[in-house]
Design an enzyme around this catalytic site. Structure first.
Site, PDB file in Angstrom:
ATOM      1  N   VAL A 125       0.758  -1.144  -0.172  1.00 53.16           N
ATOM      2  CA  VAL A 125       0.139  -0.147  -0.049  1.00 53.16           C
ATOM      3  C   VAL A 125       0.824   1.218  -0.058  1.00 53.16           C
ATOM      4  CG1 VAL A 125      -1.381   1.449   1.434  1.00 53.16           C
ATOM      5  CG2 VAL A 125      -2.565  -0.929   0.967  1.00 53.16           C
ATOM      6  N   SER A 157       3.076  -2.460   3.760  1.00 56.30           N
ATOM      7  CA  SER A 157       2.810  -0.679   4.071  1.00 56.30           C
ATOM      8  C   SER A 157       3.997  -0.724   2.952  1.00 56.30           C
ATOM      9  CB  SER A 157       3.143   0.402   4.533  1.00 56.30           C
ATOM     10  OG  SER A 157       4.595   0.183   5.542  1.00 56.30           O
ATOM     11  N   ASP A 158       4.406   0.833   2.130  1.00 57.65           N
ATOM     12  CA  ASP A 158       5.459   1.213   1.975  1.00 57.65           C
ATOM     13  C   ASP A 158       6.191   1.101   2.631  1.00 57.65           C
ATOM     14  OD1 ASP A 158       7.520   1.709  -0.752  1.00 57.65           O
ATOM     15  OD2 ASP A 158       5.801   2.837  -1.732  1.00 57.65           O
ATOM     16  N   ALA A 159       7.491   2.294   2.125  1.00 58.34           N
ATOM     17  CA  ALA A 159       8.561   2.683   2.715  1.00 58.34           C
ATOM     18  C   ALA A 159       8.435   2.806   3.973  1.00 58.34           C
ATOM     19  CB  ALA A 159       9.964   2.528   2.359  1.00 58.34           C
TER      20      ALA A 159
END
Length: 591
Positions: A235, A283-285
């Site tokens: 995401v 999640s993304d970073a």
């Protein structure tokens, strides 16, 4: 709460028992640790011991390094852990996303330009075969974003283009190659990058499509791949206000523009609910500004888990984030039920990859001789074929091609990239390619510039500056006597934390020779090795080629084609005229 026998897990009774018994035996700290996927910066034993034995992380990701170093790090990790880790890599384009010696297929857009999804399968198979040989079991790919905004500096060639069906075909093929190597994919970046001209690395970007538009584009892509069994979704820190309002009509402006990684409406309502995704949400970073700027981190870390995220990718400080999540659990922001649900999905993903069984067999990281597959001739040949099939001739209005040293002996070569030094490897490699064909090449030195002081007092200028001043002011006829062909190589690679990929010319007072002001005077060719939209800034260029990648195989394929030894086969997966009729009309003009 989680159907372990359904898509995408498909666990049998024995696997389900491992998940439930493992969860039951875990302490609170062990459960919390499973939710983290930090970056692997090194293979120092003390560093790894802290992450794995003290913080109990559930996953790790390494950036590319030598195959030997990566394998050794993965072996140390899996030997230390009680519960096997998901070991991830950004293998978007091939095995070189993990191993420096790995095979590269250029970029996803190059694969799409071949018009054959089989090349996307080969890219996915190669990436995951080479990665799995080093112990990788989670690929942060394929990218399923749509390149709908040509100004976006991060999507473009990282995507399979702007056509929904092409993206579905290529992403599905990549996933098939991953599945055959028992590697989980992470389709990304939900709810979809590529409609905003800004970069989520440096702000919360916005997918501004209406619900109907989203359903017909990104929604169709995600639904198809979810139905096909994608195990994980990554995401992005991207807002989708229209769907937030659809799901929650009472949502405030602030809630509408929260990144998806913090939005319960988008994670639980849209992804879990409407799209019926049962797998792991990562999640993304989280060091990205699109996440960090949304709210204080001590609130954001537990909030993202409560909203529906199962795994937290990267940290500013793992120790700090761990404590923030523990505090969020004690405060009731993350309930025990929600924590167990997230951990269950993480464990189920591991079980679906048979990591618990491989741990018993001692095969989480294959034997050292498995590394022989990395960079093998078959994979390299697949990559060369992709390069040959992808190079796209966008326009050749003056019928310049093919070229030859007999017709265009003296070439002025201008390599446009961030590194202005003419002695950099990319510039020198292109010079060598043309010289090998028999051309006499003058390579532009883009480090040279002049100021009004040197113009007004040439005696104060260096020799290089005086030569540049002469070029700026010399007559057209003299210029024509010096060069037969101007060649621009635009090596403008997309990368995170950029705000633009526009061409920037070294032009003094509108008189510099760097810009293609002489397109109607001397035969001219532009080759883009990355960004496919340079005609926006250089519509006067009569002959323009998109190569999509600066990898040596792609550059050599370009040379074969401009010399007439190979035909152009590529079909552009995006509109290289940027949706601008006035740019397209340049392509129809005869000089």
């Amino acid at each position: 709460m989680v159907d372990l026998m359904a898509n995408p897990f498909y666990l049998d009774t024995e696997d389900v028992l491992w998940v439930t018994e493992t969860l039951r035996a875990m302490s609170l700290e062990e459960k919390v640790g499973q939710l983290f996927c930090p970056m692997g910066f090194n293979s120092d034993e003390a560093f790894l011991n802290h992450l794995i034995c003290e913080k109990h992380v559930g996953a790790m990701m390494y950036r590319p390094d030598s195959a030997k170093n990566i394998r050794n790090a993965h072996q140390m990790i899996q030997n230390m852990t009680k519960i096997p880790l998901l070991l991830a890599a950004n293998t978007e384009c091939g095995g070189n996303g993990l191993a420096a010696e790995g095979t590269s297929f250029g970029k996803p857009m190059a694969v799409a330009a071949t018009g054959d999804p089989e090349n996307a399968y080969r890219m996915g198979f190669t990436a995951c075969k080479e990665g799995a040989a080093l112990g990788m079991n989670w690929s942060f790919a394929p990218i399923v974003d749509l390149d709908l905004e040509f100004h976006n500096p991060i999507t473009n060639v990282r995507t399979f283009g702007s056509n929904v069906e092409t993206v579905i075909e290529c992403a599905s093929a990549y996933m098939r190659g991953a599945d055959e190597n028992h590697v989980a994919v992470a389709i990304k970046h939900f709810p979809g990058d590529g409609t905003d001209e800004r970069d989520q690395h440096i702000l919360t970007s916005v997918n501004q499509l209406s619900c109907e538009e989203w359903d017909a584009s990104y929604g169709k892509v995600y639904q198809t791949l979810i139905d096909q069994g994608a195990k994980t979704v990554m995401v992005g820190h991207i807002a989708q206000p229209e769907y937030v309002k659809r799901i929650n009509p009472e949502a405030s402006i602030r809630e509408q523009y929260l990144p998806a990684s913090l939005s319960g409406e988008l994670l639980t309502g849209l992804l879990r609910g409407r799209l019926n995704f049962n797998g792991l949400i990562s999640s993304d970073a989280t060091p990205m500004v699109g996440f960090t700027s949304a709210m204080p981190r001590k609130d954001a870390i537990p909030r993202m888990i409560a909203a529906g995220c199962d795994m937290i990718l990267f940290n500013k400080s793992l120790d700090e984030d761990f404590e923030y999540l523990m505090e969020g659990i004690k405060a009731g922001i993350v309930t025990e039920e929600r924590l167990d649900e997230a951990v269950t999905r993480i464990l189920a993903t591991k079980a679906s990859l048979k990591l618990h069984k491989k741990q018993k067999w001692g095969t989480l990281v294959p034997a050292e001789d498995s590394m022989q597959i990395i960079g093998c001739e078959e994979f390299c040949e697949w990559a060369r074929q992709t390069a040959d099939d992808s190079i796209t001739l966008v326009k050749d209005t003056n019928h310049l091609l093919p070229i030859s040293p007999k017709k265009y002996k003296r070439v002025y070569l201008n390599v446009i990239q961030k590194d202005l030094n003419p002695d950099n490897p990319v510039a020198l490699a292109w010079k060598e390619r043309f010289e090998k064909e028999g051309f006499e090449v003058t390579l532009r030195d883009r480090t040279v510039s002049v100021t009004p002081r040197e113009l007004g007092n040439p005696a104060s200028a260096t020799q290089a500056q005086r030569e540049l001043i002469h070029e700026m002011y010399r007559g057209i006829e003299e210029m024509k006597k010096s060069y037969d062909l101007y060649v621009y190589i635009c090596n403008m690679e997309n990368a995170s934390n950029n705000t633009t990929l526009r061409l920037n010319w070294n032009v003094a007072f509108g008189l510099g020779d760097d810009a293609p002001w002489h397109a109607s005077e001397i035969p001219m060719l532009m080759i883009s090795t990355a960004y496919p939209y340079h005609l926006f800034d250089a519509p006067m260029i009569p002959t323009y080629i998109n190569a999509y990648s600066s990898e040596p195989e792609f550059c050599q394929a370009v040379m074969e084609k401009i010399m007439g030894r190979s035909e152009f086969k590529g079909r552009s997966p995006v509109d290289p005229f940027c949706g601008k009729d006035y740019i397209r009309k340049y392509a129809e003009m005869e000089a």
